[in-house]
Design a protein around this motif. Structure first.
Motif, PDB file in Angstrom:
ATOM      1  N   ASP A 150      -4.191   3.763  17.842  1.00 37.81           N
ATOM      2  CA  ASP A 150      -3.863   2.882  17.246  1.00 37.81           C
ATOM      3  C   ASP A 150      -4.188   2.212  15.888  1.00 37.81           C
ATOM      4  N   ALA A 151      -5.939   1.597  15.986  1.00 39.10           N
ATOM      5  CA  ALA A 151      -6.424   1.374  15.118  1.00 39.10           C
ATOM      6  C   ALA A 151      -7.034   2.393  13.874  1.00 39.10           C
ATOM      7  N   ALA A 152      -7.133   3.512  14.516  1.00 36.34           N
ATOM      8  CA  ALA A 152      -6.711   4.223  12.695  1.00 36.34           C
ATOM      9  C   ALA A 152      -5.423   3.932  11.772  1.00 36.34           C
ATOM     10  N   LEU A 153      -4.618   3.362  13.161  1.00 41.29           N
ATOM     11  CA  LEU A 153      -3.321   3.694  11.987  1.00 41.29           C
ATOM     12  C   LEU A 153      -3.311   2.115  11.094  1.00 41.29           C
ATOM     13  N   ALA A 154      -3.700   1.312  12.159  1.00 38.13           N
ATOM     14  CA  ALA A 154      -4.575   0.011  11.643  1.00 38.13           C
ATOM     15  C   ALA A 154      -5.117   0.004   9.802  1.00 38.13           C
ATOM     16  N   VAL A 155      -5.934   0.756  10.196  1.00 38.62           N
ATOM     17  CA  VAL A 155      -6.839   1.092   9.110  1.00 38.62           C
ATOM     18  C   VAL A 155      -6.178   1.244   7.868  1.00 38.62           C
ATOM     19  N   PHE A 156      -5.245   2.774   8.002  1.00 35.05           N
ATOM     20  CA  PHE A 156      -4.305   2.787   7.085  1.00 35.05           C
ATOM     21  C   PHE A 156      -3.584   2.527   6.228  1.00 35.05           C
ATOM     22  N   LEU A 157      -3.381   1.799   7.708  1.00 39.40           N
ATOM     23  CA  LEU A 157      -1.621   1.007   7.743  1.00 39.40           C
ATOM     24  C   LEU A 157      -2.186  -0.150   6.251  1.00 39.40           C
ATOM     25  N   SER A 158      -3.145  -1.059   6.078  1.00 44.42           N
ATOM     26  CA  SER A 158      -3.182  -2.365   5.337  1.00 44.42           C
ATOM     27  C   SER A 158      -4.081  -1.229   3.980  1.00 44.42           C
ATOM     28  N   GLY A 159      -5.132  -0.089   4.789  1.00 42.89           N
ATOM     29  CA  GLY A 159      -5.969   0.384   3.782  1.00 42.89           C
ATOM     30  C   GLY A 159      -4.924   1.202   2.588  1.00 42.89           C
ATOM     31  N   GLY A 160      -3.817   2.174   2.982  1.00 39.29           N
ATOM     32  CA  GLY A 160      -2.395   1.603   2.349  1.00 39.29           C
ATOM     33  C   GLY A 160      -1.782   0.670   1.691  1.00 39.29           C
ATOM     34  N   PHE A 161      -1.784   0.064   1.907  1.00 38.09           N
ATOM     35  CA  PHE A 161      -1.093  -1.190   1.648  1.00 38.09           C
ATOM     36  C   PHE A 161      -1.562  -1.842   0.756  1.00 38.09           C
ATOM     37  N   ALA A 162      -3.336  -2.288   0.387  1.00 37.74           N
ATOM     38  CA  ALA A 162      -4.374  -2.786  -0.344  1.00 37.74           C
ATOM     39  C   ALA A 162      -3.333  -1.922  -1.402  1.00 37.74           C
ATOM     40  N   LEU A 163      -4.191  -0.722  -1.572  1.00 39.01           N
ATOM     41  CA  LEU A 163      -4.417   0.201  -2.613  1.00 39.01           C
ATOM     42  C   LEU A 163      -2.656  -0.027  -2.988  1.00 39.01           C
ATOM     43  N   ALA A 164      -1.944   0.252  -2.479  1.00 40.02           N
ATOM     44  CA  ALA A 164      -0.302   0.319  -3.564  1.00 40.02           C
ATOM     45  C   ALA A 164      -0.590  -0.914  -4.266  1.00 40.02           C
ATOM     46  N   VAL A 165      -0.385  -2.069  -3.807  1.00 35.59           N
ATOM     47  CA  VAL A 165      -1.011  -3.323  -4.340  1.00 35.59           C
ATOM     48  C   VAL A 165      -1.525  -3.263  -5.643  1.00 35.59           C
ATOM     49  N   VAL A 166      -2.727  -2.906  -5.496  1.00 35.76           N
ATOM     50  CA  VAL A 166      -3.456  -2.698  -6.703  1.00 35.76           C
ATOM     51  C   VAL A 166      -3.133  -1.551  -7.593  1.00 35.76           C
ATOM     52  N   LEU A 167      -2.139  -0.640  -6.975  1.00 40.26           N
ATOM     53  CA  LEU A 167      -1.599   0.919  -8.009  1.00 40.26           C
ATOM     54  C   LEU A 167      -0.754  -0.185  -8.690  1.00 40.26           C
ATOM     55  N   ILE A 168       0.243  -0.951  -8.307  1.00 39.81           N
ATOM     56  CA  ILE A 168       1.022  -1.333  -8.791  1.00 39.81           C
ATOM     57  C   ILE A 168       0.780  -3.044  -9.460  1.00 39.81           C
ATOM     58  N   SER A 169      -0.024  -3.765  -9.990  1.00 41.44           N
ATOM     59  CA  SER A 169      -0.694  -4.280 -10.586  1.00 41.44           C
ATOM     60  C   SER A 169      -1.279  -3.450 -11.472  1.00 41.44           C
ATOM     61  N   LEU A 170      -1.957  -2.440 -11.833  1.00 41.93           N
ATOM     62  CA  LEU A 170      -1.861  -1.638 -12.887  1.00 41.93           C
ATOM     63  C   LEU A 170      -0.977  -1.201 -13.723  1.00 41.93           C
ATOM     64  N   ALA A 171       0.357  -1.175 -12.838  1.00 45.84           N
ATOM     65  CA  ALA A 171       1.473  -0.691 -13.648  1.00 45.84           C
ATOM     66  C   ALA A 171       1.976  -1.683 -13.683  1.00 45.84           C
ATOM     67  N   ARG A 172       1.781  -2.945 -14.246  1.00 48.89           N
ATOM     68  CA  ARG A 172       1.868  -3.864 -14.546  1.00 48.89           C
ATOM     69  C   ARG A 172       3.543  -4.510 -13.392  1.00 48.89           C
ATOM     70  N   GLY A 173       3.133  -4.946 -12.869  1.00 41.41           N
ATOM     71  CA  GLY A 173       3.872  -5.732 -11.339  1.00 41.41           C
ATOM     72  C   GLY A 173       5.328  -4.439 -11.267  1.00 41.41           C
ATOM     73  N   PHE A 174       5.978  -4.685 -10.275  1.00 39.10           N
ATOM     74  CA  PHE A 174       6.954  -4.620  -9.767  1.00 39.10           C
ATOM     75  C   PHE A 174       7.764  -3.950 -10.697  1.00 39.10           C
ATOM     76  N   ASN A 175       8.245  -2.889 -11.404  1.00 44.72           N
ATOM     77  CA  ASN A 175       9.417  -2.389 -12.674  1.00 44.72           C
ATOM     78  C   ASN A 175      10.461  -1.731 -11.747  1.00 44.72           C
ATOM     79  N   ALA A 176      11.840  -1.498 -12.423  1.00 43.72           N
ATOM     80  CA  ALA A 176      12.570  -1.254 -12.129  1.00 43.72           C
ATOM     81  C   ALA A 176      12.460  -0.279 -11.429  1.00 43.72           C
ATOM     82  N   ASP A 177      12.112   0.928 -11.280  1.00 41.80           N
ATOM     83  CA  ASP A 177      12.158   3.057 -10.500  1.00 41.80           C
ATOM     84  C   ASP A 177      11.427   1.752  -9.846  1.00 41.80           C
ATOM     85  N   LEU A 178      10.020   1.237  -9.237  1.00 40.55           N
ATOM     86  CA  LEU A 178       9.384   1.464  -7.892  1.00 40.55           C
ATOM     87  C   LEU A 178      10.448   0.876  -6.546  1.00 40.55           C
TER      88      LEU A 178
END
Length: 211
Positions: free
Chosen positions: A88-116
């Motif tokens: 469960d601890a490993a899942l928590a690390v990857f869940l928060s880390g994956g979501f944080a990485l997604a937010v960074v990449l989405i910001s690089l893609a200039r926010g939520f677009n229609a495709d996303l």
């Protein structure tokens, strides 16, 4: 027969839904006793980072989700197998880390677009024949794997140490189970990713919109 069952897109939606509904619990029964019940949610967040990466790089979002989700699945299993973190601890690390990485990449893609948004909030009614065949193929792979290794999966689920002393390849089976979970999660996302494509059947739009 109800009128909505006469349409081809409804047949494809039911086929995809039934296969997905069958293969998910087939894997889930081995995950819950191992305190990995949130692995699908974790891999979905990790796959979101893959979707955003695909949009940033201009490649298929589904391909990006597949690659990143598989990498996340391997990472989760490595951490758990080495004893660095409990499941469960490993899942928590990857869940928060994956979501944080997604937010960074989405910001690089200039926010939520229609495709996303189309990927995140697609409709099962837009599943194509190719999507159905892919889901059926995955269902066959999962069914064969679970059927062929059922006793071994059950052994490592009930008691890993006892299974290891009995000669069961615990590490390989744990990795296989995690990879199957990742594949199932990503392929289930294709029912949302189908929203990327225009619906060629206008009756599907009318059905979703209502009378």
């Amino acid at each position: 027969m109800p009128e909505f069952l006469q349409y081809g897109f409804m047949h494809r939606a039911f086929a995809a839904g039934v296969v997905t509904a069958l293969i998910c619990p087939a894997i889930g029964v081995f995950l819950i006793p191992r305190r990995l019940s949130l692995i699908a949610d974790t891999l979905a967040h990790v796959a979101l980072a893959g979707v955003a990466l695909g949009l940033v790089l201009g490649v298929s979002p589904v391909l990006g989700a597949l690659v990143v989700a598989l990498a996340g699945a391997v990472g989760i299993e490595r951490l758990r197998a080495r004893g660095a973190l409990q499941g469960d601890a490993a899942l928590a690390v990857f869940l928060s880390g994956g979501f944080a990485l997604a937010v960074v990449l989405i910001s690089l893609a200039r926010g939520f677009n229609a495709d996303l948004f189309a990927i995140l909030f697609g409709s099962i009614l837009t599943v194509t024949s190719g999507d159905v065949w892919l889901i059926v193929a995955l269902g066959a792979v999962v069914t064969v794997a679970v059927g062929g290794f059922y006793k071994q999966f059950l052994a490592i689920t009930l008691h890993e140490d006892l299974a290891r002393t009995s000669g069961v390849p615990v590490g390989a089976l744990n990795l296989l189970l995690t990879v199957l979970t990742a594949l199932t999660t990503v392929v289930a996302m294709r029912m949302g990713a189908a929203g990327l494509r225009d619906d060629r059947d206008p009756r599907a739009h009318r059905l979703r919109a209502g009378p």
